[in-house]
Design a protein around this motif. Structure first.
Motif, mmCIF file in Angstrom:
data_model
loop_
_atom_site.group_PDB
_atom_site.id
_atom_site.type_symbol
_atom_site.label_atom_id
_atom_site.label_comp_id
_atom_site.label_asym_id
_atom_site.label_seq_id
_atom_site.Cartn_x
_atom_site.Cartn_y
_atom_site.Cartn_z
ATOM 1 N N VAL A 10 2.757 10.348 -19.836
ATOM 2 C CA VAL A 10 3.702 9.994 -20.411
ATOM 3 C C VAL A 10 4.252 9.076 -19.980
ATOM 4 O O VAL A 10 5.586 7.683 -20.728
ATOM 5 N N THR A 11 4.842 9.413 -19.199
ATOM 6 C CA THR A 11 6.235 8.956 -18.135
ATOM 7 C C THR A 11 5.709 7.312 -18.012
ATOM 8 O O THR A 11 6.334 6.049 -18.246
ATOM 9 N N CYS A 12 4.645 7.186 -16.938
ATOM 10 C CA CYS A 12 3.955 5.839 -16.337
ATOM 11 C C CYS A 12 3.035 5.397 -16.412
ATOM 12 O O CYS A 12 2.273 4.419 -15.911
ATOM 13 N N SER A 13 2.727 5.905 -17.745
ATOM 14 C CA SER A 13 0.999 5.439 -17.789
ATOM 15 C C SER A 13 0.882 4.106 -18.107
ATOM 16 O O SER A 13 2.142 3.595 -18.555
ATOM 17 N N ASP A 14 -0.408 2.922 -17.736
ATOM 18 C CA ASP A 14 0.021 1.297 -18.178
ATOM 19 C C ASP A 14 -0.727 1.616 -19.970
ATOM 20 O O ASP A 14 -0.748 0.558 -20.130
ATOM 21 N N GLU A 15 -1.082 3.181 -20.576
ATOM 22 C CA GLU A 15 -2.146 2.820 -22.000
ATOM 23 C C GLU A 15 -0.794 3.697 -22.243
ATOM 24 O O GLU A 15 -0.701 4.643 -22.068
ATOM 25 N N ALA A 16 -0.990 3.149 -24.050
ATOM 26 C CA ALA A 16 -0.626 4.794 -24.822
ATOM 27 C C ALA A 16 -1.330 5.382 -24.376
ATOM 28 O O ALA A 16 -2.536 6.016 -24.184
ATOM 29 N N VAL A 17 -0.689 7.184 -24.642
ATOM 30 C CA VAL A 17 -1.307 8.482 -24.781
ATOM 31 C C VAL A 17 -0.686 9.452 -25.565
ATOM 32 O O VAL A 17 0.154 9.100 -26.795
ATOM 33 N N ALA A 18 -1.770 9.739 -26.496
ATOM 34 C CA ALA A 18 -2.226 9.966 -27.670
ATOM 35 C C ALA A 18 -1.189 11.925 -27.257
ATOM 36 O O ALA A 18 -1.868 12.232 -26.393
ATOM 37 N N VAL A 51 7.568 17.013 -36.407
ATOM 38 C CA VAL A 51 7.481 17.825 -35.860
ATOM 39 C C VAL A 51 5.944 18.011 -36.146
ATOM 40 O O VAL A 51 6.004 18.078 -37.494
ATOM 41 N N GLY A 52 4.528 18.124 -35.607
ATOM 42 C CA GLY A 52 3.334 18.353 -36.165
ATOM 43 C C GLY A 52 2.093 16.585 -36.051
ATOM 44 O O GLY A 52 1.516 16.871 -35.694
ATOM 45 N N ASP A 53 3.551 15.220 -35.543
ATOM 46 C CA ASP A 53 2.378 14.545 -35.756
ATOM 47 C C ASP A 53 2.703 14.402 -34.788
ATOM 48 O O ASP A 53 2.628 14.359 -33.935
ATOM 49 N N VAL A 54 0.864 13.099 -34.279
ATOM 50 C CA VAL A 54 0.561 12.668 -33.522
ATOM 51 C C VAL A 54 1.252 11.447 -32.856
ATOM 52 O O VAL A 54 0.869 10.342 -33.903
ATOM 53 N N VAL A 55 1.647 11.439 -31.997
ATOM 54 C CA VAL A 55 2.503 9.349 -31.559
ATOM 55 C C VAL A 55 1.190 9.038 -30.847
ATOM 56 O O VAL A 55 1.501 9.906 -29.370
ATOM 57 N N LEU A 56 1.944 7.901 -30.680
ATOM 58 C CA LEU A 56 0.712 7.243 -29.048
ATOM 59 C C LEU A 56 2.760 6.737 -28.439
ATOM 60 O O LEU A 56 3.637 6.566 -29.448
ATOM 61 N N VAL A 57 2.283 7.257 -27.569
ATOM 62 C CA VAL A 57 3.375 6.834 -26.263
ATOM 63 C C VAL A 57 3.093 6.371 -25.038
ATOM 64 O O VAL A 57 2.331 6.526 -24.442
ATOM 65 N N HIS A 58 4.229 5.491 -24.908
ATOM 66 C CA HIS A 58 3.892 4.670 -24.181
ATOM 67 C C HIS A 58 4.780 4.317 -22.887
ATOM 68 O O HIS A 58 6.512 3.831 -23.291
ATOM 69 N N ALA A 59 5.153 4.508 -21.668
ATOM 70 C CA ALA A 59 6.573 4.210 -20.975
ATOM 71 C C ALA A 59 7.786 5.308 -21.571
ATOM 72 O O ALA A 59 8.784 5.106 -21.770
ATOM 73 N N LYS A 60 7.848 6.650 -21.989
ATOM 74 C CA LYS A 60 8.326 6.906 -22.686
ATOM 75 C C LYS A 60 8.454 6.895 -23.983
ATOM 76 O O LYS A 60 10.319 7.465 -24.628
ATOM 77 N N GLU A 61 8.425 5.842 -24.576
ATOM 78 C CA GLU A 61 8.627 5.414 -25.834
ATOM 79 C C GLU A 61 7.463 5.871 -27.084
ATOM 80 O O GLU A 61 6.784 5.495 -26.567
ATOM 81 N N ALA A 62 7.726 6.230 -27.955
ATOM 82 C CA ALA A 62 6.479 6.579 -29.089
ATOM 83 C C ALA A 62 6.567 4.791 -29.706
ATOM 84 O O ALA A 62 7.655 4.007 -29.953
ATOM 85 N N ILE A 63 5.560 4.314 -30.191
ATOM 86 C CA ILE A 63 5.483 3.328 -30.193
ATOM 87 C C ILE A 63 4.244 3.166 -31.739
ATOM 88 O O ILE A 63 4.560 2.047 -32.552
ATOM 89 N N GLY A 64 3.693 4.504 -32.372
ATOM 90 C CA GLY A 64 3.091 4.921 -33.285
ATOM 91 C C GLY A 64 3.060 6.337 -33.524
ATOM 92 O O GLY A 64 2.868 6.631 -32.925
ATOM 93 N N VAL A 65 2.844 6.250 -34.948
ATOM 94 C CA VAL A 65 2.584 7.773 -34.723
ATOM 95 C C VAL A 65 0.620 7.478 -35.406
ATOM 96 O O VAL A 65 0.321 6.573 -36.471
ATOM 97 N N VAL A 66 -0.137 8.268 -35.212
ATOM 98 C CA VAL A 66 -1.561 8.142 -35.634
ATOM 99 C C VAL A 66 -1.482 8.700 -37.259
ATOM 100 O O VAL A 66 -1.165 9.965 -36.954
ATOM 101 N N PRO A 67 -2.587 8.501 -38.294
ATOM 102 C CA PRO A 67 -2.408 9.073 -39.462
ATOM 103 C C PRO A 67 -3.966 10.413 -39.057
ATOM 104 O O PRO A 67 -4.344 10.192 -38.680
#
Length: 67
Positions: A10-18, A51-67
């Motif tokens: 989640v720190t240095c990935s080139d893609e968003a991680v859930a 708390v409990g939400d799944v978020v997409l993270v890229h470069a230590k920044e949450a960029i979306g919440v997974v519905p």
């Protein structure tokens, strides 16, 4: 210091991680479960996450919440 392990980081990935939010912190930060009992701190300033939400993270920044 965080060390990347496995296929994604989640720190240095080139893609968003859930990941799942396990704790909200002051300053628009959250601890997220990155697997194997490990957590990392990320920013949730751009999303409305709880708390409990799944978020997409890229470069230590949450960029979306997974519905």
């Amino acid at each position: 210091m965080n060390h990347c392990e496995g296929d994604h980081c989640v720190t240095c990935s080139d893609e968003a991680v859930a990941v799942r939010v396990v704790r909200l912190r002051d300053g628009d930060l959250a601890d997220v479960d990155v697997g194997d009992g490990r957590t990392e701190e990320v920013s949730v300033a751009l999303v409305d996450a709880d708390v409990g939400d799944v978020v997409l993270v890229h470069a230590k920044e949450a960029i979306g919440v997974v519905p």
